[in-house]
Design an enzyme around this catalytic site. Structure first.
Site, PDB file in Angstrom:
ATOM      1  N   LYS A   1     -12.398 -11.372 -16.101  1.00 38.60           N
ATOM      2  CA  LYS A   1     -13.145 -11.662 -17.524  1.00 38.60           C
ATOM      3  C   LYS A   1     -12.739 -12.855 -18.263  1.00 38.60           C
ATOM      4  CE  LYS A   1     -15.167  -9.249 -20.987  1.00 38.60           C
ATOM      5  NZ  LYS A   1     -16.229  -8.296 -20.704  1.00 38.60           N
TER       6      LYS A   1
ATOM      7  N   SER B   1     -27.126  -7.886 -23.737  1.00 42.47           N
ATOM      8  CA  SER B   1     -26.139  -7.039 -24.635  1.00 42.47           C
ATOM      9  C   SER B   1     -25.681  -7.600 -25.711  1.00 42.47           C
ATOM     10  CB  SER B   1     -25.016  -5.998 -23.816  1.00 42.47           C
ATOM     11  OG  SER B   1     -24.146  -6.805 -23.551  1.00 42.47           O
ATOM     12  N   GLY B   2     -25.649  -8.731 -25.596  1.00 43.96           N
ATOM     13  CA  GLY B   2     -24.702  -9.642 -26.623  1.00 43.96           C
ATOM     14  C   GLY B   2     -23.447  -9.661 -26.219  1.00 43.96           C
TER      15      GLY B   2
ATOM     16  N   HIS C   1       7.759  -7.565  -4.276  1.00 43.59           N
ATOM     17  CA  HIS C   1       6.510  -7.762  -4.756  1.00 43.59           C
ATOM     18  C   HIS C   1       6.553  -9.244  -5.823  1.00 43.59           C
ATOM     19  CE1 HIS C   1       4.222  -4.258  -3.643  1.00 43.59           C
ATOM     20  NE2 HIS C   1       5.352  -3.784  -3.643  1.00 43.59           N
TER      21      HIS C   1
ATOM     22  N   CYS D   1       5.496  -6.186   1.267  1.00 44.84           N
ATOM     23  CA  CYS D   1       5.756  -4.751   1.557  1.00 44.84           C
ATOM     24  C   CYS D   1       4.971  -4.089   2.714  1.00 44.84           C
ATOM     25  CB  CYS D   1       5.474  -3.958   0.014  1.00 44.84           C
ATOM     26  SG  CYS D   1       6.075  -2.304  -0.135  1.00 44.84           S
ATOM     27  N   TYR D   2       3.963  -3.115   2.303  1.00 44.10           N
ATOM     28  CA  TYR D   2       3.366  -2.413   3.630  1.00 44.10           C
ATOM     29  C   TYR D   2       2.988  -3.388   4.419  1.00 44.10           C
ATOM     30  CZ  TYR D   2      -0.150   0.227   6.170  1.00 44.10           C
ATOM     31  OH  TYR D   2      -0.657   0.542   7.347  1.00 44.10           O
TER      32      TYR D   2
ATOM     33  N   GLY E   1       0.853  -1.167  -0.099  1.00 49.19           N
ATOM     34  CA  GLY E   1      -0.058  -0.201  -0.065  1.00 49.19           C
ATOM     35  C   GLY E   1       0.921   1.266   0.063  1.00 49.19           C
TER      36      GLY E   1
ATOM     37  N   GLU F   1       4.264 -10.537  -6.943  1.00 51.39           N
ATOM     38  CA  GLU F   1       3.155 -10.745  -7.747  1.00 51.39           C
ATOM     39  C   GLU F   1       3.560 -10.391  -9.105  1.00 51.39           C
ATOM     40  OE1 GLU F   1       3.131  -9.019  -5.171  1.00 51.39           O
ATOM     41  OE2 GLU F   1       2.198  -7.021  -5.200  1.00 51.39           O
TER      42      GLU F   1
ATOM     43  N   ASP G   1     -20.347 -11.178 -20.816  1.00 51.54           N
ATOM     44  CA  ASP G   1     -20.837 -11.132 -19.442  1.00 51.54           C
ATOM     45  C   ASP G   1     -22.271 -11.354 -19.397  1.00 51.54           C
ATOM     46  OD1 ASP G   1     -18.305 -10.419 -19.288  1.00 51.54           O
ATOM     47  OD2 ASP G   1     -18.731  -8.195 -18.644  1.00 51.54           O
TER      48      ASP G   1
END
Ligand code: XMP
Length: 509
Positions: free
Chosen positions: A365, A219-220, A165, A78-79, A51, A167, A223
């Site tokens: 997604k 909407s097509g 980090h 980290c933080y 953070g 990640e 999602d």
């Protein structure tokens, strides 16, 4: 599951992605989560994120320090590590040198996190504070040139910390370190698959909705299509979908979508044609936010009108994804500043007293796409590029007229044909054309022309939060430009947008 505590790091979604990649379920929660809530989630491990704050700042985010005695393995990044050490009697100080970017760490003690990690190893640092003094029983497991305490371990309590980090891609062995934490320390199982997700989601929806009716705005896009399939599995004919043609769709899209959706979803769908309702109030509007507001308002009216015809509807389903949810629970309170007011049917549940069902709200997604495959959605719908709710209204910059919409539709159609032919469609997050509000001089067959300019936008992205402009080959761009100028009346110049997000956005308006 792994619980991620959000201390405000820009990399939080990335941590979540790393967990999910290993087929482990994870949830991001704010630091004010209670220990009772944590217990109810039954996490196998907890990650305290990084953070931007310093632990000594008054306003810095804090979590109940009782978590360190819950006998759940914890990894502080980290933080997160500094908070753990600060609250257990250690000392965190402003680092003599702020460290940002690549560093190299050496292992001092293999411990639990560094199995199969070879050093010296590259890692990504981004910190202004560092640990000056460790509380007893913590061991330094790795150091860099500037940071003595780059990694720590308290074996008995299963508490771990990394100053760098793991990640990010810039820490090449970060995945191995995280894997050691997930499987070696926490004993997680690879059980989170889209098959198991679909099964659970269907039974949860059944339990919530029971015999009541559900409506869904289709909407097509991937999602809403996946949401429709999940809902249909759970409630069958009690689901009704509503598709609104707002006159701002791409060339022949309403008809094409109608056919695809009917064939694919075999679900009760009401198609509503409302072109004039949208186009009339949009005439003479040039301000992008005004365009969005008008479209959002009319959409709500049309949708509400149609929904009223479905007697006894109690639920409204929406294809909300995890990134939208994460944004609104950020450690620093509430949604990030409104860059663009994206329109959805948010106002509807309140107005019509509908209850919300959002079965995708814990998914990213790419997971939604995998789920679509699990539910046998056609590849065509699975790989459809996102298309904004306000449609071409925010791609015709300036005034929206039928003529200008028609020019853009022709360009867009041709562009997508070429993109698909060259095999780029599924590799790009989005590829589209924008009609500019200025004209330029050209020469065609010895004649002067004074016509429109279109911009081509093609971007790569994982989640639309950040995006890079696609490095499409010059030869391909040349073919595209030639075809557009030759085949679309009213265009005499094509430009390619080479801006990334941030600082630009994907759409132009
Ligand atoms: P931006 O332009 O903000 O877009 O970088 C991020 C993603 O959101 C889509 N987008 C919208 N979607 N209503 C929508 O439903 C909107 O008003 C809207 N504006 C942008 C955009 O296409 C991209 O995928």
């Amino acid at each position: 599951m792994i619980l991620i505590i959000d201390f405000g790091s820009q990399y939080n979604q990335l941590i979540a992605r790393r967990v999910r990649e290993h087929h482990i379920y994870c949830q991001i929660e704010p630091p004010d989560i209670t220990t009772n809530h944590i217990k109810s989630l039954k996490p196998e491990g907890i990650i305290l994120s990084g953070g931007p704050s310093s632990i000594y700042e008054k306003q810095s985010p804090k979590i109940d320090t009782a978590i360190f005695d819950m006998k759940i393995p914890i990894l502080g990044i980290c933080y997160g590590m500094q908070f753990m050490i600060g609250s257990m009697g250690g000392v965190v100080k402003r680092a003599e040198k702020r460290e940002y970017g690549f560093a190299e760490f050496n292992i001092k003690y293999k411990g639990d996190l560094f199995t199969r990690v070879n050093t010296p190893a590259k890692c990504w640092m981004s910190h202004g504070d560092s640990i000056d003094k460790l509380p007893g029983s913590f061991k330094i497991t790795a150091s860099t040139l500037n940071t003595k305490v780059a990694a720590i371990e308290h074996k008995k309590k299963k508490l771990y910390g990394l100053q760098f980090h793991p990640e990010v891609e810039h820490t090449p062995q970060g995945k191995t370190i995280l894997r050691n934490f997930f499987f070696g320390v926490c004993g997680c199982k690879r059980s989170f698959t889209m098959k198991s997700f679909a099964k659970n989601a269907v039974s949860q929806i059944k339990e919530t909705v029971k015999e009541k009716k559900v409506i869904l705005g289709l909407s097509g896009g991937v999602d809403s299509s996946v949401t429709a399939l999940l809902l249909h599995r759970a409630v069958g004919k009690n689901l009704t979908c509503i598709f609104v043609d707002n006159g701002l769709l791409r060339k022949d899209e309403a008809n094409k979508l109608k056919a695809t959706l009917k064939q694919n979803l075999k679900i009760n769908i009401r198609f509503v044609s409302a072109k004039n309702k949208f186009l009339k109030p949009l005439a003479n509007i040039t301000d992008p936010e005004k365009k969005r507001k008008i479209i959002g308002k009319i959409f709500l009216e049309v949708f509400e009108n149609e929904a009223k015809k479905i007697k006894g509807a109690e639920y409204l389903a929406q294809g909300t994804l995890y990134p939208d949810v994460i944004e609104s629970i950020s450690a620093f309170g509430g949604p990030t500043s409104v860059i663009k007011s994206h329109h959805n049917v948010g106002g509807l549940p309140k107005k019509m007293k509908l209850k919300l069902v959002e079965p995708l709200k814990r998914l990213f997604k790419d997971e939604v796409r995998q789920l679509g495959r699990e539910l046998c959605l056609s590849e065509e719908l699975i790989w459809r590029q996102p298309f904004p709710g306000p449609g071409l209204a925010i791609r015709v910059i300036g005034k929206i007229t039928r003529k200008r919409l028609s020019i853009l539709r022709d360009v867009d159609d041709l562009l997508l044909e070429e993109i698909k032919k060259a095999g780029y469609y599924n590799k790009l997050w989005q590829s589209f054309a924008v009609l500019l509000p200025i004209k330029s001089v050209g020469v065609m067959g010895d004649m002067r022309t004074y016509e429109n300019i279109v911009a081509i936008r093609a971007v790569t992205s994982k989640d639309a939060m950040t995006a890079d402009w696609a490095k499409l080959p010059h030869k391909f761009l040349g073919i595209l430009s030639n075809r557009i100028i030759n085949e679309v009346n009213g265009v005499n110049r094509v430009v390619y947008d080479i801006s990334s997000k941030p600082p630009s956005t994907i759409e132009w308006e």
